[in-house]
Each structure stands twice: as C-alpha cells, then as structure tokens.
Write a protein that holds these residues in place. Structure first.
Motif, PDB file in Angstrom:
ATOM      1  N   THR A  14     -14.278  12.694  13.361  1.00  0.00           N
ATOM      2  CA  THR A  14     -14.195  12.293  11.958  1.00  0.00           C
ATOM      3  C   THR A  14     -15.566  11.899  11.428  1.00  0.00           C
ATOM      4  O   THR A  14     -15.930  12.266  10.302  1.00  0.00           O
ATOM      5  CB  THR A  14     -13.188  11.132  11.795  1.00  0.00           C
ATOM      6  N   LEU A  52     -10.082  16.733   7.205  1.00  0.00           N
ATOM      7  CA  LEU A  52     -10.009  15.279   7.088  1.00  0.00           C
ATOM      8  C   LEU A  52      -8.635  14.833   6.588  1.00  0.00           C
ATOM      9  O   LEU A  52      -8.079  13.846   7.081  1.00  0.00           O
ATOM     10  CB  LEU A  52     -11.102  14.757   6.161  1.00  0.00           C
ATOM     11  N   ARG A  55      -5.827  14.676   9.261  1.00  0.00           N
ATOM     12  CA  ARG A  55      -5.927  13.670  10.319  1.00  0.00           C
ATOM     13  C   ARG A  55      -5.235  12.390   9.871  1.00  0.00           C
ATOM     14  O   ARG A  55      -5.252  12.045   8.705  1.00  0.00           O
ATOM     15  CB  ARG A  55      -7.392  13.377  10.639  1.00  0.00           C
TER      16      ARG A  55
END
Length: 59
Positions: A14, A52, A55
């Motif tokens: 991340t 992103l 997640r």
C-alpha cells in the motif's frame, strides 16, 4: 512514466502504491495534453486507484 498495470499494482504494498500514485499524478500534470505519456499516466492512476480501493481499509 511507464504504464503501471493492474497486475503490477497488485504486487505492490500500500505504501508503494501511494508513492506510485504521486509519481503518476506528477507525470500526468507535466505531460503535454493529448500525448501518449499523459494517457499512460492517467491509465496508471486509474489502475493504482482501483487496486487501492480493492484493499481493506483499517481506519
């Protein structure tokens, strides 16, 4: 900037994705309108953003 594929984005942490997003954003802003570089940067932004979003958020 080279295109960041969805597959490549999935293999990044991340923190790495946030760094790549910043690089892609700056490349997009600096590239001439209508250029291949700008299209690649925009596609990279979309791929990074999608990864992103997929997640889990722990906030």
């Amino acid at each position: 900037m080279k295109l960041v594929s969805r597959f490549e984005a999935a293999s990044c942490s991340t923190a790495e994705l946030h760094g790549l997003f910043k690089e892609a954003f700056n490349a997009f802003a600096a590239a001439p309108r209508g250029s291949e570089e700008r299209r690649a940067a925009l596609s990279s932004l979309e791929n990074i953003e999608a990864e992103l979003a997929s997640r889990p958020s722990y906030l």
